[in-house]
Design a protein around this motif. Structure first.
Motif, PDB file in Angstrom:
ATOM      1  N   ASN A  47     -62.662  15.666  84.378  1.00  0.00           N
ATOM      2  CA  ASN A  47     -62.944  14.470  83.966  1.00  0.00           C
ATOM      3  C   ASN A  47     -63.806  14.645  82.636  1.00  0.00           C
ATOM      4  OD1 ASN A  47     -61.931  12.881  85.871  1.00  0.00           O
ATOM      5  ND2 ASN A  47     -63.742  12.593  87.033  1.00  0.00           N
ATOM      6  N   ARG A  48     -64.428  15.512  82.778  1.00  0.00           N
ATOM      7  CA  ARG A  48     -65.257  16.083  81.272  1.00  0.00           C
ATOM      8  C   ARG A  48     -64.600  16.762  80.472  1.00  0.00           C
ATOM      9  NH1 ARG A  48     -71.188  18.371  83.509  1.00  0.00           N
ATOM     10  NH2 ARG A  48     -72.026  16.616  84.478  1.00  0.00           N
ATOM     11  N   ILE A  49     -63.735  17.476  81.060  1.00  0.00           N
ATOM     12  CA  ILE A  49     -62.650  18.153  80.066  1.00  0.00           C
ATOM     13  C   ILE A  49     -61.812  17.178  79.210  1.00  0.00           C
ATOM     14  CG2 ILE A  49     -60.681  19.696  79.939  1.00  0.00           C
ATOM     15  CD1 ILE A  49     -62.136  21.407  81.992  1.00  0.00           C
ATOM     16  N   SER A  50     -61.407  16.363  80.114  1.00  0.00           N
ATOM     17  CA  SER A  50     -60.376  15.255  79.710  1.00  0.00           C
ATOM     18  C   SER A  50     -61.301  14.436  78.353  1.00  0.00           C
ATOM     19  CB  SER A  50     -59.925  14.254  80.756  1.00  0.00           C
ATOM     20  OG  SER A  50     -59.160  14.768  81.599  1.00  0.00           O
ATOM     21  N   GLU A  51     -62.452  13.972  78.910  1.00  0.00           N
ATOM     22  CA  GLU A  51     -63.262  13.293  77.726  1.00  0.00           C
ATOM     23  C   GLU A  51     -63.497  13.966  76.552  1.00  0.00           C
ATOM     24  OE1 GLU A  51     -66.792  12.078  79.648  1.00  0.00           O
ATOM     25  OE2 GLU A  51     -65.815  10.517  81.266  1.00  0.00           O
ATOM     26  N   LEU A  52     -63.736  15.294  76.587  1.00  0.00           N
ATOM     27  CA  LEU A  52     -63.924  16.331  75.709  1.00  0.00           C
ATOM     28  C   LEU A  52     -62.560  16.320  74.815  1.00  0.00           C
ATOM     29  CD1 LEU A  52     -65.651  18.313  74.125  1.00  0.00           C
ATOM     30  CD2 LEU A  52     -64.916  20.005  75.535  1.00  0.00           C
ATOM     31  N   GLU A  53     -61.389  16.420  75.353  1.00  0.00           N
ATOM     32  CA  GLU A  53     -60.155  16.619  74.673  1.00  0.00           C
ATOM     33  C   GLU A  53     -59.909  15.145  73.932  1.00  0.00           C
ATOM     34  OE1 GLU A  53     -57.386  17.288  78.029  1.00  0.00           O
ATOM     35  OE2 GLU A  53     -57.503  19.436  77.457  1.00  0.00           O
ATOM     36  N   GLN A  54     -60.128  14.151  74.847  1.00  0.00           N
ATOM     37  CA  GLN A  54     -60.226  12.814  73.934  1.00  0.00           C
ATOM     38  C   GLN A  54     -61.085  12.840  72.711  1.00  0.00           C
ATOM     39  OE1 GLN A  54     -57.882  10.265  74.596  1.00  0.00           O
ATOM     40  NE2 GLN A  54     -58.606   9.608  72.442  1.00  0.00           N
TER      41      GLN A  54
END
Length: 81
Positions: A47-54
């Motif tokens: 989830n953190r990686i997805s937020e970072l990508e966004q």
């Protein structure tokens, strides 16, 4: 070997079997708890990686850079001067 020794041996074997079964159940419970914890942390990291990508994509959009792929060519240091 008399009857008493035979009974003591059977009881000792039964006690050892119960002890080992209990120990294995405790180990299984601990491994299950650790597995669930690891899976939860992996999900959280995803989830953190997805937020970072966004966030990166949002910043790229604000800067006017097209494409959302992290492998898109970036500006070289020479281009900045």
């Amino acid at each position: 070997m008399d009857a008493q020794d035979s009974e003591d041996l059977k009881q000792s074997t039964a006690d050892m079997t119960a002890f080992v079964q209990n120990l294995l159940q405790q180990m299984q419970s601990r491994f299950q708890t650790m597995s669930e914890s690891i899976i939860m942390k992996i999900d959280e990291m995803g989830n953190r990686i997805s937020e970072l990508e966004q966030s990166i994509n949002d910043l790229r959009s604000e800067m006017g850079i097209e494409g959302s792929s992290p492998s898109a060519p970036s500006m070289a240091k020479d281009d900045l001067s």
